[in-house]
Design a protein around this motif. Structure first.
Motif, short mmCIF file in Angstrom:
data_model
loop_
_atom_site.label_atom_id
_atom_site.label_comp_id
_atom_site.label_asym_id
_atom_site.label_seq_id
_atom_site.Cartn_x
_atom_site.Cartn_y
_atom_site.Cartn_z
N PRO A 144 -10.54 -7.28 28.57
CA PRO A 144 -10.35 -8.11 27.37
C PRO A 144 -10.22 -9.60 27.70
CG PRO A 144 -8.33 -6.90 27.89
CD PRO A 144 -9.38 -6.40 28.83
N HIS A 145 -10.74 -10.43 26.80
CA HIS A 145 -10.63 -11.88 26.92
C HIS A 145 -10.31 -12.43 25.54
CE1 HIS A 145 -12.62 -16.02 27.12
NE2 HIS A 145 -11.76 -16.06 28.12
N ASN A 146 -9.41 -13.40 25.48
CA ASN A 146 -8.95 -13.96 24.21
C ASN A 146 -10.06 -14.80 23.56
OD1 ASN A 146 -7.69 -15.54 22.19
ND2 ASN A 146 -5.71 -15.22 23.18
N VAL A 147 -10.47 -14.43 22.32
CA VAL A 147 -11.59 -15.11 21.67
C VAL A 147 -11.25 -16.54 21.24
CG1 VAL A 147 -12.80 -13.05 20.86
CG2 VAL A 147 -11.00 -14.07 19.44
N SER A 148 -9.98 -16.95 21.39
CA SER A 148 -9.65 -18.34 21.06
C SER A 148 -9.81 -19.25 22.28
CB SER A 148 -8.21 -18.44 20.51
OG SER A 148 -7.29 -18.21 21.57
N ALA A 341 -10.45 -10.33 47.13
CA ALA A 341 -9.77 -9.09 47.48
C ALA A 341 -10.71 -7.89 47.35
CB ALA A 341 -8.54 -8.90 46.60
N ASN A 342 -11.52 -7.83 46.27
CA ASN A 342 -12.42 -6.68 46.11
C ASN A 342 -13.90 -7.08 46.17
OD1 ASN A 342 -12.81 -7.95 43.68
ND2 ASN A 342 -11.92 -6.33 42.41
N LYS A 343 -14.14 -8.37 46.47
CA LYS A 343 -15.51 -8.89 46.59
C LYS A 343 -16.36 -8.64 45.33
CE LYS A 343 -15.69 -8.46 51.65
NZ LYS A 343 -14.94 -9.72 51.83
N LYS A 344 -15.74 -8.86 44.16
CA LYS A 344 -16.47 -8.67 42.89
C LYS A 344 -16.57 -10.00 42.13
CE LYS A 344 -16.12 -3.95 42.85
NZ LYS A 344 -17.23 -3.23 43.45
N PHE A 345 -17.69 -10.14 41.41
CA PHE A 345 -17.88 -11.29 40.53
C PHE A 345 -17.48 -10.93 39.10
CE2 PHE A 345 -20.78 -12.64 43.89
CZ PHE A 345 -20.66 -14.03 43.87
N TYR A 346 -16.93 -11.92 38.39
CA TYR A 346 -16.53 -11.76 36.99
C TYR A 346 -17.12 -12.89 36.17
CZ TYR A 346 -13.36 -8.39 39.00
OH TYR A 346 -12.85 -7.31 39.69
N LEU A 347 -17.73 -12.56 35.03
CA LEU A 347 -18.34 -13.55 34.15
C LEU A 347 -17.77 -13.43 32.75
CD1 LEU A 347 -22.17 -13.09 34.95
CD2 LEU A 347 -20.51 -14.53 36.16
N THR A 348 -17.73 -14.57 32.05
CA THR A 348 -17.40 -14.54 30.63
C THR A 348 -18.11 -15.70 29.95
OG1 THR A 348 -15.60 -14.28 29.02
CG2 THR A 348 -15.26 -15.93 30.73
N GLY A 349 -17.71 -15.97 28.68
CA GLY A 349 -18.29 -17.07 27.93
C GLY A 349 -17.22 -17.72 27.07
N LYS A 350 -17.58 -18.83 26.44
CA LYS A 350 -16.64 -19.54 25.57
C LYS A 350 -16.45 -18.73 24.29
CE LYS A 350 -18.45 -23.84 27.44
NZ LYS A 350 -18.83 -25.24 27.23
N ILE A 355 -14.31 -10.20 29.49
CA ILE A 355 -14.72 -10.67 30.81
C ILE A 355 -15.39 -9.48 31.48
CG2 ILE A 355 -13.87 -11.35 33.11
CD1 ILE A 355 -11.64 -12.86 31.78
N TYR A 356 -16.53 -9.72 32.15
CA TYR A 356 -17.29 -8.62 32.74
C TYR A 356 -17.28 -8.68 34.26
CZ TYR A 356 -18.89 -8.13 27.97
OH TYR A 356 -18.92 -7.97 26.61
N GLU A 357 -16.93 -7.55 34.87
CA GLU A 357 -17.20 -7.40 36.30
C GLU A 357 -18.68 -7.10 36.41
OE1 GLU A 357 -14.78 -4.43 38.43
OE2 GLU A 357 -16.64 -3.97 39.53
N VAL A 358 -19.37 -7.83 37.27
CA VAL A 358 -20.83 -7.70 37.32
C VAL A 358 -21.33 -7.53 38.75
CG1 VAL A 358 -21.22 -9.09 35.25
CG2 VAL A 358 -21.17 -10.21 37.50
N GLU A 359 -22.55 -7.07 38.82
CA GLU A 359 -23.28 -7.01 40.09
C GLU A 359 -24.57 -7.79 39.93
OE1 GLU A 359 -22.48 -2.78 42.35
OE2 GLU A 359 -24.37 -3.08 41.26
N PHE A 360 -25.00 -8.44 40.97
CA PHE A 360 -26.31 -9.15 40.94
C PHE A 360 -27.31 -8.34 41.74
CE2 PHE A 360 -23.27 -12.97 40.99
CZ PHE A 360 -23.12 -12.93 39.62
#
Ligand SMILES: [Ca+2]
Length: 361
Positions: A144-148, A341-350, A355-360
């Protein structure tokens, strides 16, 4: 008014009009630019130059005057060649191997025996020698990410997710927060008033640095207490920030990335983000991972992977599937965080809800 007077007035008006038309013509003729240029050395190519990094560029210059004392070739402010009392055609092999990518000035300066000088200044664009390798971002997990939150900066430190927000409506929404990734709860926060529009954040040592959009201030906080320690001033806009463990690396909405000393905020070097065609502008939120800079590009569903030494774009990561799922009624993709710590990327937006844990891949 009698006829003689009328004739005199018309004659005066006519001479004024003639003088107005003729004098500038005579003037421009006497200072004809082509005449002046024949006294100087000039680049033999028209306008500007572009080349791929690594190429040797054969430059030639025409000289046809006995009054020339010397001709000097400058790359930016560095003198790279000199000719004393030159004749005929001059040549210089400009080797771009050790240059960084970007747009630079080359200047051919002619000095006459009477001391007068003339500069023929052109732009030289050094382009990348590779096409960025395409990658695709794929969602592994969502949180979850706060939409404000108008997300401007996102970074992990010891497993805690730090987020910095902006304030487009001047309501005092600029904040720095320590958050719990799992449930989105805020562990600690501090805010600025509506005079400041917060931008990127990064953590180096025990300090957290926060840029502002147009206010020219970088605020420095203790990362644990979030108490403000001091601020730095800078020129121009602040967009994204990350660090390589030694330097702060700052974007300003153009293709330029500025490396700054974290103690003084003084510039230590700049690079220009380029691909094989030209500059990549609107570089926004940043993340430094394993010797590469990951950068959001404002208004694009794409992340660039950049070589911090040369400015070369190594990869373009297509994030359109993340935006399709995540944007909703929110704003643009922005925010890249890497958890060492877990070598993962996380992306989100305004204003995004996740928030998404992602793989490239
Ligand atoms: Ca980041």
């Amino acid at each position: 008014m009698n006829r003689t007077k009328q004739i005199i007035i018309v004659a005066i008006i006519l001479s004024l009009v003639l003088a107005y038309v003729l004098i500038p013509l005579l003037k421009s003729d006497s200072s004809n630019e082509d005449l002046d240029k024949s006294f100087m050395a000039r680049f033999s190519f028209e306008k500007n130059l572009a080349t791929q990094i690594g190429n040797v560029i054969p430059l030639t210059f025409k000289v046809n005057n006995d009054d020339i004392l010397k001709v000097e070739l400058f790359f930016q402010d560095s003198l790279i060649d000199t000719w004393k009392k030159p004749k005929g055609e001059l040549k210089h092999q400009l080797n771009s191997t050790n240059f960084n990518l970007g747009s630079y000035q080359i200047n051919l300066k002619t000095t006459l025996k009477n001391g007068d000088d003339f500069n023929d200044v052109r732009l030289l664009r050094i382009l990348s020698d590779i096409s960025p390798v395409p990658l695709k971002a794929r969602i592994i997990k969502s949180y979850p990410h706060n939409v404000s939150h108008f997300t401007q900066g996102l970074e992990f430190d010891n497993g805690i997710l730090f987020e910095g927000t902006g304030d487009p409506n001047k309501l005092g929404a600029t904040k720095i927060m320590q958050t719990n990734l799992q449930n989105g709860s805020i562990l600690k926060e501090i805010g600025l008033n509506g005079d400041y529009f917060g931008e990127g954040i990064t953590i180096l040592g025990n300090k957290l640095y926060q840029l502002t959009y147009t206010e020219g201030k970088c605020f420095v906080y203790d990362k644990n207490s979030l108490q403000m320690i001091k601020d730095f001033s800078y020129n121009g806009e602040g967009w994204g920030i990350c660090n390589d463990g030694k330097n702060l690396i700052v974007s300003n909405g153009t293709e330029y990335l500025t490396f700054r000393n974290p103690e003084t905020f003084q510039t230590t070097k700049t690079i220009q983000v380029y691909d094989q065609v030209g500059p990549r502008v609107r570089i926004n939120e940043l993340e430094y991972v394993d010797g590469k800079i990951y950068a959001n590009v404002w208004m694009l569903d794409m992340i660039l992977v950049i070589d911090p030494t040369t400015g070369k774009v190594l990869n373009e990561i297509d994030c359109s599937e993340i935006t399709k799922v995540g944007k909703g009624s929110g704003d643009v993709l922005n925010g890249i965080a890497y958890n060492t710590a877990n070598k993962k990327f996380y992306l989100t937006g305004k204003y995004w809800a996740n928030i998404y844990e992602v793989e490239f891949e």
